[in-house]
Design a protein around this motif. Structure first.
Motif, PDB file in Angstrom:
ATOM      1  N   VAL A 157      11.002 -40.902  29.008  1.00 29.58           N
ATOM      2  CA  VAL A 157       9.646 -40.886  28.461  1.00 29.58           C
ATOM      3  C   VAL A 157       9.038 -39.512  28.677  1.00 29.58           C
ATOM      4  CG1 VAL A 157       7.353 -41.913  28.569  1.00 29.58           C
ATOM      5  CG2 VAL A 157       9.376 -43.355  28.904  1.00 29.58           C
ATOM      6  N   GLN A 158       8.655 -38.863  27.567  1.00 33.79           N
ATOM      7  CA  GLN A 158       8.078 -37.524  27.637  1.00 33.79           C
ATOM      8  C   GLN A 158       6.589 -37.584  27.962  1.00 33.79           C
ATOM      9  OE1 GLN A 158      10.135 -35.025  27.316  1.00 33.79           O
ATOM     10  NE2 GLN A 158       8.714 -33.302  27.449  1.00 33.79           N
ATOM     11  N   CYS A 159       5.882 -38.489  27.291  1.00 33.94           N
ATOM     12  CA  CYS A 159       4.457 -38.678  27.561  1.00 33.94           C
ATOM     13  C   CYS A 159       4.019 -39.999  26.942  1.00 33.94           C
ATOM     14  CB  CYS A 159       3.621 -37.519  27.017  1.00 33.94           C
ATOM     15  SG  CYS A 159       3.501 -37.455  25.205  1.00 33.94           S
ATOM     16  N   VAL A 160       2.739 -40.352  27.188  1.00 36.51           N
ATOM     17  CA  VAL A 160       2.163 -41.576  26.622  1.00 36.51           C
ATOM     18  C   VAL A 160       0.882 -41.182  25.900  1.00 36.51           C
ATOM     19  CG1 VAL A 160       1.251 -43.872  27.103  1.00 36.51           C
ATOM     20  CG2 VAL A 160       3.119 -42.956  28.498  1.00 36.51           C
ATOM     21  N   ARG A 173      -1.915 -39.035  27.633  1.00 34.73           N
ATOM     22  CA  ARG A 173      -2.681 -38.102  26.818  1.00 34.73           C
ATOM     23  C   ARG A 173      -3.743 -38.934  26.077  1.00 34.73           C
ATOM     24  NH1 ARG A 173       0.263 -36.096  29.901  1.00 34.73           N
ATOM     25  NH2 ARG A 173       2.083 -34.774  29.458  1.00 34.73           N
ATOM     26  N   ARG A 174      -4.973 -38.927  26.576  1.00 32.78           N
ATOM     27  CA  ARG A 174      -6.037 -39.777  26.037  1.00 32.78           C
ATOM     28  C   ARG A 174      -6.753 -39.081  24.883  1.00 32.78           C
ATOM     29  NH1 ARG A 174      -9.242 -44.026  28.324  1.00 32.78           N
ATOM     30  NH2 ARG A 174      -8.102 -43.760  30.289  1.00 32.78           N
ATOM     31  N   ILE A 175      -6.879 -39.803  23.752  1.00 31.08           N
ATOM     32  CA  ILE A 175      -7.497 -39.262  22.550  1.00 31.08           C
ATOM     33  C   ILE A 175      -8.643 -40.170  22.120  1.00 31.08           C
ATOM     34  CG2 ILE A 175      -7.137 -38.552  20.157  1.00 31.08           C
ATOM     35  CD1 ILE A 175      -5.482 -36.958  22.153  1.00 31.08           C
ATOM     36  N   ARG A 176      -9.815 -39.603  21.890  1.00 35.16           N
ATOM     37  CA  ARG A 176     -10.909 -40.374  21.295  1.00 35.16           C
ATOM     38  C   ARG A 176     -10.563 -40.631  19.826  1.00 35.16           C
ATOM     39  NH1 ARG A 176     -13.617 -43.502  23.963  1.00 35.16           N
ATOM     40  NH2 ARG A 176     -15.128 -43.534  22.249  1.00 35.16           N
ATOM     41  N   ALA A 177     -10.465 -41.914  19.451  1.00 33.58           N
ATOM     42  CA  ALA A 177      -9.892 -42.263  18.151  1.00 33.58           C
ATOM     43  C   ALA A 177     -10.861 -42.952  17.202  1.00 33.58           C
ATOM     44  CB  ALA A 177      -8.669 -43.153  18.366  1.00 33.58           C
ATOM     45  N   GLU A 178     -12.176 -42.791  17.406  1.00 34.02           N
ATOM     46  CA  GLU A 178     -13.137 -43.452  16.524  1.00 34.02           C
ATOM     47  C   GLU A 178     -13.491 -42.611  15.303  1.00 34.02           C
ATOM     48  OE1 GLU A 178     -16.461 -44.466  18.918  1.00 34.02           O
ATOM     49  OE2 GLU A 178     -15.427 -46.080  19.981  1.00 34.02           O
TER      50      GLU A 178
END
Length: 306
Positions: free
Chosen positions: A207-210, A266-271
């Protein structure tokens, strides 16, 4: 000579070198037996209860002097997990990453829906973890009801399908794909998924990232209902969606927090609109894409031979 004589028998003397060789052979036999037990558990889709089992399996080839005897793949698959609630935009963002960077996209949900629609009685779910010639011992590990009907019941109820089923489908798809770099969305969704991946896939994939698409429940609900107008999915309705939201909050959010603590998230705001979200996604995982050999300028990488 009396065969029943009580005279003590003197054991034959054994040279120290012979003793040492015997100990080495015994140690090697123990390792072989350990490998057989651990890999049999993996084949049956049975979780390994003790954490040392998985680590023993990973180090067995070196300890046995067999560099590839127990290796599942010569080269590990490289994986980016994509997580988010129902309607967060996982499929949309994965499609754009595939178009630009030649990654292979696998959706756990899509694989389950395809399996549900299959005509086979058990759909060969988990076939990659099932033994080819040896029958499953019925008194030890009862066969999981891996039917399309069972998958349908789980999806409609908003529940998470057993890990042996999900992993069987994912591994089969990964082994059949031409590339070695994958986006896997909708997995892992609970702790059982995490443990199953660690125990059964550690030798096959890294797993490289999430990537986590963080979106409010109100926005996700709106997107799911809009999608339901044309998707034809049985779970794109308000009742199933709210069940999925509850399951996501109770079981998937702790997994997200675990990956955040480990530094993989890696948290992304997705709205926002898809273009804005995609720009954020690319910026967040640029280093991870470079780490798996993706050329950010050309989009080429291991998957397409670039």
């Amino acid at each position: 000579s009396n065969l029943f004589s009580s005279r003590p028998t003197t054991p034959p003397s054994v040279a120290p070198a012979e003793q040492q060789r015997g100990k080495m052979h015994l140690s090697r036999l123990k390792l072989l037996l350990t490998a057989t037990v651990v890999r049999s558990a993996a084949c049956y889709g049975t979780p390994l209860r003790h954490p040392v089992h998985a680590s023993r399996l990973r180090t067995l080839p070196q300890r046995l002097g067999m560099s590839a005897a127990f290796a599942t793949h010569e080269e590990k698959h490289r994986v980016i997990f994509v997580l988010g609630g129902p309607g967060a935009g996982k499929g949309t963002q994965c499609a754009r990453l595939v178009d630009e960077f030649s990654l292979t996209h696998l959706s756990a949900g899509d694989l389950l829906r395809q399996e549900r629609a299959s005509d086979s009685k058990d759909g060969q779910v988990g076939a990659t973890f099932a033994p080819r010639r040896v029958a499953r011992p019925p008194h030890r590990t009862p066969r999981l009801p891996r039917t399309p009907q069972m998958i349908d019941e789980y999806i409609k109820a908003g529940k998470i399908v057993p890990v042996a089923v999900s992993l069987g489908l994912l591994k089969r798809a990964m082994d059949q794909a031409p590339g070695s770099s994958f986006l896997i969305d909708g997995f892992p969704r609970n702790w059982d998924n995490v443990k199953g991946w660690d125990e059964l896939m550690a030798d096959a994939a890294e797993v490289q990232c999430v990537l986590f698409l963080d979106c409010s429940e109100e926005e996700q609900e709106r997107r799911v209902l809009d999608r339901g107008l044309s998707s034809g999915r049985t779970d794109d309705n308000i009742e199933s969606a709210r069940k999925r939201f509850r399951t996501y909050t109770q079981e998937t959010v702790p997994v997200v927090e675990h990956f955040e603590e480990s530094g993989l998230l890696r948290r992304i705001r997705a709205e926002a609109d898809p273009d804005t979200v995609y720009a954020r996604v690319k910026a967040a995982i640029a280093g991870d894409l470079s780490g798996i050999g993706i050329d950010l300028e050309t989009g080429g990488g291991p998957s397409d031979g670039g």
